[in-house]
Design a protein around this motif. Structure first.
Motif, PDB file in Angstrom:
ATOM      1  N   THR A  34       0.840  -1.187   0.000  1.00  0.00           N
ATOM      2  CA  THR A  34       0.000   0.000   0.000  1.00  0.00           C
ATOM      3  C   THR A  34       0.875   1.237   0.000  1.00  0.00           C
ATOM      4  OG1 THR A  34      -0.106  -0.073   2.415  1.00  0.00           O
ATOM      5  CG2 THR A  34      -1.901  -1.123   1.204  1.00  0.00           C
ATOM      6  N   SER A  35       0.428   2.277  -0.685  1.00  0.00           N
ATOM      7  CA  SER A  35       1.213   3.506  -0.788  1.00  0.00           C
ATOM      8  C   SER A  35       0.713   4.582   0.163  1.00  0.00           C
ATOM      9  CB  SER A  35       1.165   4.032  -2.231  1.00  0.00           C
ATOM     10  OG  SER A  35      -0.188   4.253  -2.624  1.00  0.00           O
ATOM     11  N   GLY A  36      -0.087   4.201   1.157  1.00  0.00           N
ATOM     12  CA  GLY A  36      -0.649   5.179   2.068  1.00  0.00           C
ATOM     13  C   GLY A  36       0.269   5.585   3.188  1.00  0.00           C
ATOM     14  N   PHE A  37       1.509   5.115   3.193  1.00  0.00           N
ATOM     15  CA  PHE A  37       2.459   5.519   4.220  1.00  0.00           C
ATOM     16  C   PHE A  37       3.642   6.229   3.566  1.00  0.00           C
ATOM     17  CE2 PHE A  37       3.640   1.242   2.950  1.00  0.00           C
ATOM     18  CZ  PHE A  37       5.020   1.305   2.822  1.00  0.00           C
ATOM     19  N   ALA A  38       4.370   6.978   4.367  1.00  0.00           N
ATOM     20  CA  ALA A  38       5.475   7.778   3.841  1.00  0.00           C
ATOM     21  C   ALA A  38       6.584   7.847   4.875  1.00  0.00           C
ATOM     22  CB  ALA A  38       4.987   9.192   3.496  1.00  0.00           C
ATOM     23  N   VAL A  39       7.780   8.178   4.421  1.00  0.00           N
ATOM     24  CA  VAL A  39       8.890   8.341   5.346  1.00  0.00           C
ATOM     25  C   VAL A  39       8.707   9.630   6.150  1.00  0.00           C
ATOM     26  CG1 VAL A  39      10.525   7.053   3.943  1.00  0.00           C
ATOM     27  CG2 VAL A  39      10.269   9.497   3.569  1.00  0.00           C
ATOM     28  N   GLY A  40       9.218   9.612   7.364  1.00  0.00           N
ATOM     29  CA  GLY A  40       9.179  10.791   8.216  1.00  0.00           C
ATOM     30  C   GLY A  40       7.886  10.986   8.979  1.00  0.00           C
ATOM     31  N   LYS A  41       6.936  10.039   8.865  1.00  0.00           N
ATOM     32  CA  LYS A  41       5.640  10.200   9.515  1.00  0.00           C
ATOM     33  C   LYS A  41       5.357   9.111  10.542  1.00  0.00           C
ATOM     34  CE  LYS A  41       3.516  12.795   5.748  1.00  0.00           C
ATOM     35  NZ  LYS A  41       2.359  12.905   4.826  1.00  0.00           N
ATOM     36  N   GLY A  42       6.402   8.424  10.984  1.00  0.00           N
ATOM     37  CA  GLY A  42       6.234   7.444  12.037  1.00  0.00           C
ATOM     38  C   GLY A  42       6.264   6.011  11.548  1.00  0.00           C
ATOM     39  N   PRO A  43       6.413   5.053  12.474  1.00  0.00           N
ATOM     40  CA  PRO A  43       6.474   3.640  12.107  1.00  0.00           C
ATOM     41  C   PRO A  43       5.138   3.119  11.624  1.00  0.00           C
ATOM     42  CG  PRO A  43       6.401   3.883  14.494  1.00  0.00           C
ATOM     43  CD  PRO A  43       6.562   5.268  13.930  1.00  0.00           C
ATOM     44  N   CYS A  44       5.201   2.058  10.819  1.00  0.00           N
ATOM     45  CA  CYS A  44       4.003   1.373  10.353  1.00  0.00           C
ATOM     46  C   CYS A  44       3.726   0.161  11.240  1.00  0.00           C
ATOM     47  CB  CYS A  44       4.182   0.877   8.926  1.00  0.00           C
ATOM     48  SG  CYS A  44       4.477   2.162   7.702  1.00  0.00           S
ATOM     49  N   VAL A  45       2.450  -0.142  11.422  1.00  0.00           N
ATOM     50  CA  VAL A  45       2.053  -1.419  12.010  1.00  0.00           C
ATOM     51  C   VAL A  45       1.367  -2.215  10.908  1.00  0.00           C
ATOM     52  CG1 VAL A  45      -0.098  -0.413  12.913  1.00  0.00           C
ATOM     53  CG2 VAL A  45       0.778  -2.564  13.847  1.00  0.00           C
ATOM     54  N   ALA A  46       1.821  -3.446  10.717  1.00  0.00           N
ATOM     55  CA  ALA A  46       1.320  -4.268   9.614  1.00  0.00           C
ATOM     56  C   ALA A  46      -0.047  -4.840   9.955  1.00  0.00           C
ATOM     57  CB  ALA A  46       2.302  -5.391   9.307  1.00  0.00           C
ATOM     58  N   LEU A  47      -0.977  -4.711   9.033  1.00  0.00           N
ATOM     59  CA  LEU A  47      -2.291  -5.319   9.158  1.00  0.00           C
ATOM     60  C   LEU A  47      -2.339  -6.675   8.469  1.00  0.00           C
ATOM     61  CD1 LEU A  47      -4.545  -2.209   8.419  1.00  0.00           C
ATOM     62  CD2 LEU A  47      -3.791  -3.077  10.647  1.00  0.00           C
ATOM     63  N   LYS A  48      -1.600  -6.796   7.363  1.00  0.00           N
ATOM     64  CA  LYS A  48      -1.626  -8.023   6.574  1.00  0.00           C
ATOM     65  C   LYS A  48      -0.359  -8.102   5.745  1.00  0.00           C
ATOM     66  CE  LYS A  48      -4.197 -10.181   2.731  1.00  0.00           C
ATOM     67  NZ  LYS A  48      -3.023 -10.287   1.840  1.00  0.00           N
ATOM     68  N   GLU A  49       0.204  -9.302   5.677  1.00  0.00           N
ATOM     69  CA  GLU A  49       1.288  -9.576   4.749  1.00  0.00           C
ATOM     70  C   GLU A  49       1.289 -11.069   4.488  1.00  0.00           C
ATOM     71  OE1 GLU A  49       4.763  -8.076   6.767  1.00  0.00           O
ATOM     72  OE2 GLU A  49       5.051  -9.940   7.853  1.00  0.00           O
ATOM     73  N   GLN A  50       2.226 -11.553   3.694  1.00  0.00           N
ATOM     74  CA  GLN A  50       2.228 -12.959   3.312  1.00  0.00           C
ATOM     75  C   GLN A  50       2.325 -13.845   4.549  1.00  0.00           C
ATOM     76  OE1 GLN A  50       5.690 -14.823   1.176  1.00  0.00           O
ATOM     77  NE2 GLN A  50       4.206 -14.938  -0.492  1.00  0.00           N
ATOM     78  N   GLY A  51       1.308 -14.661   4.765  1.00  0.00           N
ATOM     79  CA  GLY A  51       1.311 -15.587   5.886  1.00  0.00           C
ATOM     80  C   GLY A  51       1.026 -14.957   7.233  1.00  0.00           C
ATOM     81  N   PHE A  52       0.529 -13.721   7.269  1.00  0.00           N
ATOM     82  CA  PHE A  52       0.363 -13.027   8.552  1.00  0.00           C
ATOM     83  C   PHE A  52      -0.855 -12.111   8.514  1.00  0.00           C
ATOM     84  CE2 PHE A  52       0.984  -9.207  11.113  1.00  0.00           C
ATOM     85  CZ  PHE A  52       1.248  -9.743  12.366  1.00  0.00           C
ATOM     86  N   LEU A  53      -1.654 -12.176   9.584  1.00  0.00           N
ATOM     87  CA  LEU A  53      -2.690 -11.194   9.874  1.00  0.00           C
ATOM     88  C   LEU A  53      -2.455 -10.678  11.284  1.00  0.00           C
ATOM     89  CD1 LEU A  53      -5.964 -12.818   8.470  1.00  0.00           C
ATOM     90  CD2 LEU A  53      -4.866 -10.733   7.648  1.00  0.00           C
TER      91      LEU A  53
END
Length: 320
Positions: A207-226
């Protein structure tokens, strides 16, 4: 950096394990140490030249011109046997050490060089990692996941009082299938876990809804993970306590060590935190110093128990 911060050991997979005992639940924190690299597959007739296979998730075009450092300290570059109009494939990549004719006389009885005098089939190298500052950014070849290792180490140093029985693992062989995280999680049998990695800005299938300099991301979904709802709640509470903004990550393609940790034994409630990174599809990538600092602050708040609502009893080990 972390000497004296707890009890250390190294397991058979190559993971570095820091244990800091506590009365709370067993908390596993991981950040992978490994980065994509190469392995020498055959030697050329010209001394100091060899062919390679790629270890990890880089494409051949991303390695052209890359400086290499082998385990014995030797340096080399990746060259390209260029064909007009073609993007390089791995068969066109050549390792150049600059040894010249001196390496020819160093061959042993089986046609192999003696290590320092030349290449050997099976030698392993990574991109030479020399970080530099570019304005508010750190730029380096292996920020995936040197950035996560740095934030986790800083958080462990910052957190004077911790709520948990902490097991911090700097894992090996993540890019070869989360192997280090698999063995570490099985051995520790954690009750909850946090995985620290990077998020690739403007990469395909993310997803492109995140950007550098605006804080860490928390993953909602990725391969093999929810994401586990309890761990999402824990991270959000800790972020509010630390005054750290959160962004959200969905990966449709590759995953992190989170897939191995959450599936360990009977399952582990797991959160994946990811530091936004730019230009990851090349020799150098960039992370913003503000994201590193905010990720560190969030991890320190988690260690201090800012996301907890109370002590819980579990089936694995009673009151933790």
């Amino acid at each position: 950096l972390l000497r004296g911060a707890g009890d250390w050991d190294e397991d058979a997979t190559g993971n570095l394990h820091l244990h800091r005992g506590g009365e709370g639940r067993r908390l596993l924190l991981t950040a992978h140490m490994d980065a994509p690299g190469i392995i020498v597959t055959r030697l050329e007739s010209s001394p100091g030249q060899g062919r390679l296979a790629i270890l990890g998730g880089r494409r051949p075009a991303e390695l052209v011109g890359a400086p290499l450092r082998f385990e014995n300290g030797r340096s080399a570059i990746v060259a390209w046997d260029r064909k007009e109009g073609a993007e390089p494939d791995v068969e066109q990549l050549v390792i150049e050490t600059g040894d010249g004719a001196a390496a020819r006389g160093a061959r042993g009885a089986r046609g192999r060089s003696n290590g320092r005098a030349g290449l050997d089939v099976g030698d392993v190298a990574a991109i030479d990692d020399r970080p530099m500052r570019l304005g508010g950014y750190w730029c380096s070849a292996n920020l995936d996941d040197r950035a996560g290792c740095a934030s986790l180490a800083a958080a462990l140093l910052r957190a004077r009082r911790v709520r948990y029985d902490i097991h911090a693992i700097f894992t090996a062989q993540s890019d070869l299938g989360a192997r280090g995280a698999t063995t570490a999680a099985f051995g520790i049998d954690p009750e909850i876990a946090v995985v620290v990695d990077v998020a690739h800005v403007n990469e395909p299938k993310e997803t492109s809804g995140f950007a550098v300099g605006k804080g860490p991301c928390v993953a909602l979904k990725e391969q093999g993970f929810l994401a586990h709802p309890m761990m999402l709640d824990l991270v959000r509470k800790a972020a509010r306590a630390a005054r750290v903004p959160l962004q959200y990550l969905i990966r449709e393609g590759e995953g992190s060590d989170g897939r191995a940790v959450r599936a360990s034994r009977v399952g582990v409630p797991t959160a994946v935190l990811a530091i936004p990174a730019r230009r990851t599809g090349g020799v150098g990538s960039l992370v913003h110093e503000r994201d590193l600092e905010q990720t560190t602050a969030l991890l320190a708040a988690i260690l201090a128990g800012a996301g907890e609502s109370g002590t819980r009893r579990t089936k694995r080990g009673g009151r933790r």
